[in-house]
Design an enzyme around this catalytic site. Structure first.
Site, short mmCIF file in Angstrom:
data_model
loop_
_atom_site.label_atom_id
_atom_site.label_comp_id
_atom_site.label_asym_id
_atom_site.label_seq_id
_atom_site.Cartn_x
_atom_site.Cartn_y
_atom_site.Cartn_z
N HIS A 178 0.84 -1.20 0.00
CA HIS A 178 0.00 0.00 0.00
C HIS A 178 0.88 1.26 0.00
O HIS A 178 2.06 1.20 0.33
CB HIS A 178 -0.91 0.04 1.23
CG HIS A 178 -2.12 -0.84 1.12
ND1 HIS A 178 -2.07 -2.19 1.41
CD2 HIS A 178 -3.39 -0.59 0.71
CE1 HIS A 178 -3.27 -2.72 1.21
NE2 HIS A 178 -4.09 -1.77 0.78
N LYS B 255 -0.43 4.79 4.68
CA LYS B 255 -1.26 3.82 5.41
C LYS B 255 -0.72 3.61 6.83
O LYS B 255 0.48 3.43 7.02
CB LYS B 255 -1.33 2.49 4.65
CG LYS B 255 -2.31 1.51 5.26
CD LYS B 255 -2.76 0.45 4.30
CE LYS B 255 -3.71 -0.52 4.95
NZ LYS B 255 -4.96 0.13 5.39
P1 NAD Z 1 -7.66 9.56 5.56
O1 NAD Z 1 -6.80 9.77 6.77
O2 NAD Z 1 -7.31 10.27 4.30
O3 NAD Z 1 -9.18 9.93 5.91
C1 NAD Z 1 -9.82 9.69 7.14
C2 NAD Z 1 -10.63 10.94 7.47
O4 NAD Z 1 -11.49 10.68 8.60
C3 NAD Z 1 -9.74 12.14 7.85
O5 NAD Z 1 -10.07 13.26 7.02
C4 NAD Z 1 -10.09 12.36 9.31
O6 NAD Z 1 -9.98 13.73 9.72
C5 NAD Z 1 -11.52 11.87 9.34
N1 NAD Z 1 -12.03 11.65 10.71
C6 NAD Z 1 -11.37 11.16 11.79
N2 NAD Z 1 -12.18 11.17 12.86
C7 NAD Z 1 -13.37 11.65 12.45
C8 NAD Z 1 -14.62 11.91 13.12
N3 NAD Z 1 -14.79 11.65 14.43
N4 NAD Z 1 -15.66 12.40 12.40
C9 NAD Z 1 -15.51 12.65 11.06
N5 NAD Z 1 -14.34 12.46 10.39
C10 NAD Z 1 -13.29 11.96 11.09
O7 NAD Z 1 -7.69 7.98 5.33
P2 NAD Z 1 -8.22 7.17 4.05
O8 NAD Z 1 -7.06 6.80 3.19
O9 NAD Z 1 -9.39 7.88 3.44
O10 NAD Z 1 -8.70 5.83 4.76
C11 NAD Z 1 -9.67 5.85 5.79
C12 NAD Z 1 -9.92 4.42 6.28
O11 NAD Z 1 -10.52 3.66 5.22
C13 NAD Z 1 -8.66 3.65 6.67
O12 NAD Z 1 -8.95 2.83 7.78
C14 NAD Z 1 -8.37 2.81 5.44
O13 NAD Z 1 -7.60 1.67 5.71
C15 NAD Z 1 -9.76 2.46 5.02
N6 NAD Z 1 -9.95 2.01 3.62
C16 NAD Z 1 -10.83 0.99 3.44
C17 NAD Z 1 -11.13 0.55 2.16
C18 NAD Z 1 -12.18 -0.51 1.99
O14 NAD Z 1 -12.53 -0.87 0.86
N7 NAD Z 1 -12.76 -1.02 3.09
C19 NAD Z 1 -10.51 1.15 1.05
C20 NAD Z 1 -9.61 2.20 1.27
C21 NAD Z 1 -9.35 2.64 2.57
#
Ligand code: NAD
Length: 265
Positions: free
Chosen positions: A154, A158
């Protein structure tokens, strides 16, 4: 069908806002961020590189959940648990993509799912959902003389390892063998580790660049190796799957659902 996004300024959050805006059967009900996030107050359209939408990014999750049929959450484990409690109390469907959840966190999500529909998946892409099914089948077919290793790569941002998808693939392999992943997981190898323990499922993690997500499950025995690989080229595939799950889940009975349920597999 009103869909809300929490974590709207995040990498996945922005992708999800664009995906909901482009879905004709859905209306974007709004998006939130954590209190104090710099983007709070911005127009959602300009935030994600589209025309202004007349909706602003807020830090008011209760109002978003009250005004949505389904909410999509790709944030952090602590935020997701708080959102699951809100979703359960307001009977809003919740789609959880957040990874890095502990088994305790999963138990709390299962409890919330007794009151509202929850779709939880470490990977919302069609390809990985199918891959997990294949891995389970192959692991069930091949004998214990085949070693199973999961390799993932990744992007450099991450924060959890192995990836939620790698663990889900490991769980699928373990299920195929009729064992619990926790009993056979070997995720850290460093220094003098000794020989590989028979029956273990090993994990190797690579981090770098802007790789969206590569996963390979290897089955290795003497003089033969089978490798099943999925490569994600864009985060849009996860957003597409999550919006599909949201459309599917709204109005369903309370329960804990997976992408297999959404796709009817
Ligand atoms: P990122 O850090 O870019 O985004 C996460 C966002 O959530 C941030 O902007 C953060 O400020 C916000 N956040 C944190 N606490 C919050 C709250 N209480 N209320 C509202 N917003 C809040 O991360 P990302 O790359 O977008 O990934 C996010 C998650 O999704 C990770 O756990 C990642 O592993 C996961 N992910 C899952 C899949 C899937 O298919 N399941 C795919 C990609 C990423």
């Amino acid at each position: 069908m009103r869909i809300g996004i929490v974590g709207g300024a995040g990498r996945m959050g922005q992708m999800l806002i664009r995906e909901v805006a482009a879905t004709k059967d859905a209306t974007l009900s709004g998006a939130t961020e954590r209190p104090g996030a710099g983007a709070v107050g911005r127009d959602l359209g300009t935030l994600v590189g589209l025309e202004p939408m007349g909706l602003t990014l807020t830090d008011d999750a209760p109002t978003l959940f009250a005004n949505s049929d389904a909410v999509i959450d790709f944030t952090s484990p602590a935020a997701t648990l708080a959102h699951a409690e809100l979703a359960a109390s307001l009977r809003t469907a919740l789609i959880v993509g957040t990874t890095g959840l502990s088994s305790d966190d999963h138990a709390k999500l299962a409890e919330a799912a007794t009151r509202t529909p929850l779709v939880v998946s470490a990977n919302f892409s069609l390809g990985v959902t199918l891959l997990a099914g294949l891995v389970r089948k192959v692991a069930a077919t091949l004998g214990p003389d085949w070693d199973i290793e999961v390799l993932e790569m990744h992007h450099r941002h991450k924060v959890d390892a192995p990836s939620g998808t790698a663990l889900a693939l490991g769980r699928a392999a373990a299920a195929g063998r009729g064992v619990a992943l926790e009993d056979v997981k070997d995720a850290v190898r460093d220094g003098h580790t000794g020989a590989r323990r028979a029956g273990d499922i090993g994990f190797a993690t690579l981090r770098g660049g802007d790789v969206v997500g590569d996963h390979t499950v290897m089955f290795a025995t003497d003089a033969e190796r089978l490798e099943l690989t999925h490569k994600a080229g864009s985060r849009a595939i996860f957003a597409r799957g999550a919006v599909r799950a949201a459309l599917w889940a709204a109005g369903k009975p309370a329960g804990l659902y997976s992408m297999d349920d959404v796709l009817g597999l």
